[in-house]
Design an enzyme around this catalytic site. Sequence first.
Site, PDB file in Angstrom:
ATOM      1  N   TYR A 196     -25.072  -1.075  16.502  1.00 36.41           N
ATOM      2  CA  TYR A 196     -25.395  -1.045  17.929  1.00 36.41           C
ATOM      3  C   TYR A 196     -26.453  -2.096  18.260  1.00 36.41           C
ATOM      4  CZ  TYR A 196     -26.940   0.743  22.472  1.00 36.41           C
ATOM      5  OH  TYR A 196     -27.272   0.870  23.801  1.00 36.41           O
ATOM      6  N   SER A 198     -30.679  -2.790  26.026  1.00 35.52           N
ATOM      7  CA  SER A 198     -31.261  -1.598  25.417  1.00 35.52           C
ATOM      8  C   SER A 198     -32.527  -1.999  24.686  1.00 35.52           C
ATOM      9  CB  SER A 198     -30.258  -0.983  24.426  1.00 35.52           C
ATOM     10  OG  SER A 198     -30.877  -0.025  23.589  1.00 35.52           O
TER      11      SER A 198
END
Length: 228
Positions: free
Chosen positions: A141, A128
């Site tokens: 995250y 990501s």
Amino acid sequence: MSERPIALVTGASRGVGAAVARALAPTHRLILGGRDEKALAEVAADLPGARVWPVELTGLRAADLPDVERLDVLVHSAGVAELSRIADTPASVWRDTYEINVVAVAELTRLLLPALRAAEGHVVCVNSGAGQRANPGWASYAASKFALRAFADALRQEEPALRVTSLYPGRVATDMQRSVREQEGGAFEPAKYLAAETVAGAVLGAVTAGADAHLTDLTLRPRSGPVT
């Protein structure tokens, strides 16, 4: 004619994982991994020869593995994102996030290493933009994605016969992104995001690169819209 190579894709029931499965289908025999057996079956119905592998990755055991002696491609696409500021993030969120985004990836790879080594295979970690920079509200995250990056970097050095790719997409127009935008209190604007098929195309490009090539890191960003 030799049999087509085998690819196992996690998170294959929807979003990027399903798009990756569709992109690989013309050239690979597929094993579709995920929690939702019905959704996996729906994806597999359009991909002749695809096998469904219903699995809870956080409780994975060797006995749960699909029966493969050789594995040419392993794509880690499953993941979770629960956003909150550090002051509001309990230990349970950190543990759950790391369990699926890091620990499950490491364990599945470890258990499949004999099959990957036999094929001199390719491991793709769908990371990501949060694995390259951390923003407020994204600590748990982002930390898990930084850890995933470290895992891929170490695997690449420890297993030189394998190819290992980390893919860093920005926001992607998926159900997961819809949930993220709800957590952020913002609108879901798919026109500003990457399409899942675009990310899948990048995976396909890495996997089908010539035998003399090793695409180690690839960053994708939407042409318009937010960076992460």
